[in-house]
Design a protein around this motif. Structure first.
Motif, PDB file in Angstrom:
ATOM      1  N   LYS A 106      39.898  22.368  77.181  1.00  0.00           N
ATOM      2  CA  LYS A 106      40.792  23.041  78.134  1.00  0.00           C
ATOM      3  C   LYS A 106      41.747  23.922  77.355  1.00  0.00           C
ATOM      4  N   ILE A 107      41.285  25.105  77.067  1.00  0.00           N
ATOM      5  CA  ILE A 107      42.043  26.063  76.277  1.00  0.00           C
ATOM      6  C   ILE A 107      42.505  27.179  77.206  1.00  0.00           C
ATOM      7  N   VAL A 108      43.672  27.710  76.930  1.00  0.00           N
ATOM      8  CA  VAL A 108      44.137  28.880  77.666  1.00  0.00           C
ATOM      9  C   VAL A 108      43.554  30.100  76.970  1.00  0.00           C
ATOM     10  N   TYR A 109      42.756  30.856  77.691  1.00  0.00           N
ATOM     11  CA  TYR A 109      42.088  32.011  77.118  1.00  0.00           C
ATOM     12  C   TYR A 109      42.942  33.262  77.300  1.00  0.00           C
ATOM     13  N   GLN A 110      43.021  34.037  76.268  1.00  0.00           N
ATOM     14  CA  GLN A 110      43.789  35.276  76.289  1.00  0.00           C
ATOM     15  C   GLN A 110      42.879  36.441  76.662  1.00  0.00           C
ATOM     16  N   ILE A 111      43.350  37.245  77.599  1.00  0.00           N
ATOM     17  CA  ILE A 111      42.625  38.454  77.967  1.00  0.00           C
ATOM     18  C   ILE A 111      43.268  39.591  77.182  1.00  0.00           C
ATOM     19  N   ASN A 112      42.455  40.296  76.434  1.00  0.00           N
ATOM     20  CA  ASN A 112      42.970  41.399  75.622  1.00  0.00           C
ATOM     21  C   ASN A 112      43.100  42.656  76.483  1.00  0.00           C
ATOM     22  N   ILE A 113      44.291  42.828  77.024  1.00  0.00           N
ATOM     23  CA  ILE A 113      44.570  43.993  77.862  1.00  0.00           C
ATOM     24  C   ILE A 113      45.624  44.832  77.155  1.00  0.00           C
ATOM     25  N   ASN A 114      45.343  46.110  77.077  1.00  0.00           N
ATOM     26  CA  ASN A 114      46.309  47.035  76.510  1.00  0.00           C
ATOM     27  C   ASN A 114      47.462  47.196  77.510  1.00  0.00           C
TER      28      ASN A 114
END
Length: 179
Positions: A106-114
């Motif tokens: 259960k990891i918090v995933y980072q969305i790579n948004i500029n």
């Protein structure tokens, strides 16, 4: 009577030996059947499952972010549908991994948004394209699971989910093409 007393311990020993031998043979048969069932147990690549979960979570989050920035009703409806589809896939995946005793971290995933890209006029277009790319990657993951997994349940999930995602991706293609 003396003969019976002499033969009695010998008979007991023979019965004990045959009893032990039959238990040993039965235990070997049970162990062989356990090993055979383990060999026949379908396998799945745990890394694929983890990646699939990651992309699914990212797509849910990305559809939320895009929904907040969008004003077009047709796009809003599509985003709701995409989010619902990914939540359904998430539910199926969790149910299946629980049945197969697979633990997904259960990891918090980072969305790579500029950050600059979501401030401009074309923020929705940028996010829709990002979502489209994420869905295409998830379709590839489902393809890989379908082709490489020996587990029937995961193959069924992959086939069913891939069709849904391909449909969503086609609609996203037309939306991003029109904008």
């Amino acid at each position: 009577m003396k003969k019976l007393i002499i033969y009695q311990p010998i008979l007991c020993c023979l019965f004990a030996i045959f009893g032990i031998q039959s238990c040993t043979n039965q235990e070997k048969e049970n162990n062989n059947s356990i090993l055979e069932s383990t060999k026949e147990e379908p396998t799945i690549d745990f890394n694929l499952i983890d990646c699939l979960n990651e992309y699914n979570q990212k797509n849910i989050k990305l559809s939320d972010i895009t929904f907040d920035l969008t004003k077009d009703v047709k796009t809003l409806q599509l985003l709701l549908k995409i989010k619902k589809n990914h939540q359904d896939i998430d539910s199926e995946l969790k149910k299946l991994t629980k049945q197969k005793l697979i633990i997904i971290p259960k990891i918090v995933y980072q969305i790579n948004i500029n950050p600059d890209s979501i401030k401009g006029k074309k923020a929705t277009l940028y996010l829709l394209k990002k979502l489209k790319n994420q869905i295409e990657t998830q379709i590839s993951l489902f393809d890989s699971i379908e082709k490489n997994s020996q587990n029937t349940d995961f193959k069924i999930l992959a086939i069913k989910s891939r069709k849904i995602l391909e449909n969503n991706n086609n609609v996203l293609n037309t939306l991003t093409y029109l904008k």
